[in-house]
Scaffold this motif. Structure first.
Motif, short mmCIF file in Angstrom:
data_model
loop_
_atom_site.label_atom_id
_atom_site.label_comp_id
_atom_site.label_asym_id
_atom_site.label_seq_id
_atom_site.Cartn_x
_atom_site.Cartn_y
_atom_site.Cartn_z
N GLY A 198 35.93 3.18 28.18
CA GLY A 198 36.65 4.40 27.87
C GLY A 198 35.86 5.32 26.95
N GLN A 199 35.26 4.75 25.91
CA GLN A 199 34.48 5.56 24.98
C GLN A 199 33.22 6.11 25.65
N MET A 200 32.57 5.30 26.47
CA MET A 200 31.36 5.76 27.14
C MET A 200 31.66 6.86 28.16
N GLU A 201 32.81 6.78 28.83
CA GLU A 201 33.20 7.86 29.73
C GLU A 201 33.35 9.17 28.97
N GLN A 202 33.92 9.09 27.77
CA GLN A 202 34.08 10.28 26.95
C GLN A 202 32.72 10.87 26.58
N VAL A 203 31.74 10.01 26.25
CA VAL A 203 30.40 10.47 25.90
C VAL A 203 29.75 11.18 27.09
N PHE A 204 29.77 10.54 28.26
CA PHE A 204 29.11 11.11 29.43
C PHE A 204 29.80 12.39 29.91
N ILE A 205 31.12 12.42 29.81
CA ILE A 205 31.85 13.64 30.21
C ILE A 205 31.44 14.81 29.32
N ASN A 206 31.36 14.56 28.00
CA ASN A 206 30.95 15.63 27.09
C ASN A 206 29.54 16.13 27.41
N LEU A 207 28.61 15.19 27.64
CA LEU A 207 27.22 15.57 27.88
C LEU A 207 27.06 16.30 29.22
N ILE A 208 27.76 15.84 30.25
CA ILE A 208 27.64 16.50 31.56
C ILE A 208 28.29 17.87 31.53
N LYS A 209 29.42 18.02 30.83
CA LYS A 209 30.04 19.33 30.71
C LYS A 209 29.12 20.30 29.96
N THR A 265 19.73 15.15 32.27
CA THR A 265 18.73 16.22 32.27
C THR A 265 19.27 17.43 33.03
N ASP A 266 19.04 18.62 32.47
CA ASP A 266 19.42 19.85 33.15
C ASP A 266 18.27 20.85 33.07
N ASN A 267 18.31 21.85 33.91
CA ASN A 267 17.30 22.92 33.89
C ASN A 267 17.94 24.24 33.45
N GLY A 268 18.81 24.12 32.44
CA GLY A 268 19.54 25.28 31.95
C GLY A 268 18.75 26.10 30.95
N SER A 327 25.68 0.37 18.54
CA SER A 327 24.32 -0.04 18.14
C SER A 327 23.26 0.64 18.99
N GLY A 328 23.57 1.84 19.46
CA GLY A 328 22.64 2.58 20.28
C GLY A 328 22.07 3.80 19.57
N GLN A 329 21.28 4.56 20.29
CA GLN A 329 20.68 5.79 19.77
C GLN A 329 20.83 6.89 20.80
N ILE A 330 20.99 8.12 20.30
CA ILE A 330 21.05 9.29 21.17
C ILE A 330 20.07 10.32 20.63
N THR A 331 19.23 10.83 21.50
CA THR A 331 18.23 11.83 21.12
C THR A 331 18.24 12.95 22.13
N VAL A 332 17.63 14.08 21.76
CA VAL A 332 17.57 15.22 22.66
C VAL A 332 16.19 15.87 22.57
N THR A 333 15.69 16.26 23.72
CA THR A 333 14.47 17.08 23.80
C THR A 333 14.81 18.31 24.62
N SER A 334 14.32 19.48 24.19
CA SER A 334 14.71 20.70 24.87
C SER A 334 13.66 21.77 24.66
N PHE A 388 19.09 14.71 27.29
CA PHE A 388 19.73 13.83 26.32
C PHE A 388 19.45 12.39 26.75
N THR A 389 18.98 11.56 25.82
CA THR A 389 18.63 10.17 26.11
C THR A 389 19.49 9.24 25.26
N LEU A 390 20.16 8.31 25.91
CA LEU A 390 20.96 7.30 25.23
C LEU A 390 20.34 5.93 25.48
N THR A 391 20.17 5.16 24.41
CA THR A 391 19.56 3.83 24.50
C THR A 391 20.50 2.81 23.88
N PHE A 392 20.73 1.70 24.62
CA PHE A 392 21.63 0.65 24.16
C PHE A 392 20.95 -0.71 24.35
N PRO A 393 21.11 -1.63 23.41
CA PRO A 393 20.57 -2.98 23.62
C PRO A 393 21.34 -3.71 24.71
#
Length: 422
Positions: A319-330, A360-363, A401-408, A416-421
């Motif tokens: 449920g929490q991960m769906e919220q994260v991906f929905i926010n990022l895709i929107k 990744t987007d080309n916006g 216990s993950g990390q989120i970073t962005v390059t733009s 946006f890159t998400l990394t999880f063990p």
């Protein structure tokens, strides 16, 4: 089985008597009698040897049990002699005591090992030359099951440095290093603890923001709530007043106060969500199925989902991960709204024993000063944004216990890159 002392006396007395009788028979030239006495003496000696062998067998059995760590056995007396039975009972008691002591030590070992495996700090026991003797689960994940400390960490340890850099990692990782020298049975060991500085800073920063938001929202809501109530009361009472110009102005003013107060209350309520994130309930998620569910929510042909065909699960709160991906895709869709050839890619893969996801987007992209602050609460580049979406994504990611970073890059897009063990 006869009494040991009585049997011993009988055997010794028999040997003495037969020896005397045999000597007398020799002096009388009674060779047959002398030979018979000698034969009987040999038989008694053999019987005496067998008696002694019984005791030796009991001792050997005890020693074998101790050598094989089979301490549940009991010692049995080879004779009904009281002293022999007492000796066997004492040996059995000693075996039981040793067995009980070893069980207690094993239980303590298991307790402390499980305790150390639960902490998120990497704990390592190694020799001065860097050879690892033991490490907990956090260290196994950090060092990838090595049998020696990396040279960079070993060098920092010898030079008594407080910070070391973990080599061969996807991104440079600085570690806070602490070490203590211990002596065990004449051997020297190093007790080393390693903590990812980036993770510590993220957790501290997140907790500081949560405390700040909690205080601000509490104070603001305590002030806004009575204002709304008072505005509503005055507005109701003004309905009965005469329809004068002053009365109309007062009604309009009260309505504006009530409307803006409610908007501010909703605004504050949104920020309270950052302080109410529940601890994640992790389950095994099949990434392919997870992406299929996201496709149902985003039926946009410009959005593509790709993931490896692997049975390995991703441990996360769905449920929490769906919220994260929905926010990022929107956010990616909004960034591409002015691009007629917009493309948004959601990609998953496994690398370095970690699940990695990229959106990744080309916006329109972002400036460097924006990417530095994009995950901070209250910060937003949208005219009607609240500044909590990406802050919420980061908090959920850190709780996993993950990390989120962005390059733009401006006019080129964002990733946006998400990394999880695993």
């Amino acid at each position: 089985m006869r009494n040991y002392a009585f049997s011993l006396i009988i055997h010794v007395a028999g040997i003495v008597m037969l020896a005397v009788g045999g000597a007398f028979a020799v002096t009388q030239n009674l060779w047959f009698c002398a030979t018979a006495c000698g034969t009987l003496i040999i038989g008694i000696c053999i019987s005496l040897y067998r008696m002694q062998t019984r005791q030796t067998t009991m001792m050997q059995r005890i020693v074998e049990c101790m050598k094989n760590n089979d301490l549940s056995q009991l010692a049995h007396a080879p004779f009904r002699d009281r002293s022999m039975q007492r000796l066997a009972a004492d040996m059995s008691t000693a075996l039981r005591n040793i067995h009980s002591h070893l069980d207690e030590e094993e239980a303590k070992h298991q307790y402390y090992e499980n305790l150390l495996n639960q902490v998120d700090t990497a704990v390592i026991v190694c020799y001065p030359n860097g050879q690892i003797d033991w490490m907990n689960k956090a260290a196994l994940q950090m060092l990838d099951n090595r049998n020696r400390l990396p040279e960079e960490i070993l060098s920092a340890l010898k030079n008594k440095q407080a910070v070391a850099q973990l080599p061969h990692s996807p991104a440079p990782t600085e570690l806070a290093l602490s070490a203590t020298q211990i002596q065990i049975k004449g051997k020297t060991y190093w007790l080393v603890s390693l903590k990812n500085i980036h993770t510590v800073v993220e957790h501290t920063e997140m907790e500081a923001w949560r405390k700040l938001i909690r205080v601000l929202t509490h104070e603001i809501m305590n002030s806004i709530t009575p204002i709304i109530s008072l505005a509503e009361t005055l507005s109701e009472r003004s309905e009965s007043d005469t329809d004068t110009h002053a009365s109309k102005q007062m009604k309009q003013g009260l309505q504006i106060i009530r409307r803006r107060s409610k908007s501010l209350l909703e605004f504050v309520e949104n920020y309270r969500k950052l302080t109410r994130i529940a601890p994640p309930v992790k389950t095994d998620i099949q990434v392919k199925d997870f992406f299929e569910d996201l496709k149902q929510l985003f039926a946009d042909p410009r959005i593509t989902f790709n993931c490896p065909n692997t049975p390995l699960p991703w441990k996360a709160d769905k449920g929490q991960m769906e919220q994260v991906f929905i926010n990022l895709i929107k956010n990616a869709e909004e960034a591409c709204q002015d691009n007629p050839s917009a493309l948004i890619s959601v990609y998953a893969h496994i690398a370095d024993k970690q699940w990695k996801f990229t959106i990744t987007d080309n916006g329109e992209g972002m400036l460097p000063e924006v990417t530095e602050r994009i995950f901070l609460p209250f910060f937003t580049t949208k005219p009607e944004g609240s500044g909590i979406g990406l802050a919420l994504c980061k908090q959920i990611t850190v709780l996993h216990s993950g990390q989120i970073t962005v390059t733009s890059e401006p006019d080129k897009g964002s990733t946006f890159t998400l990394t999880f063990p695993m």
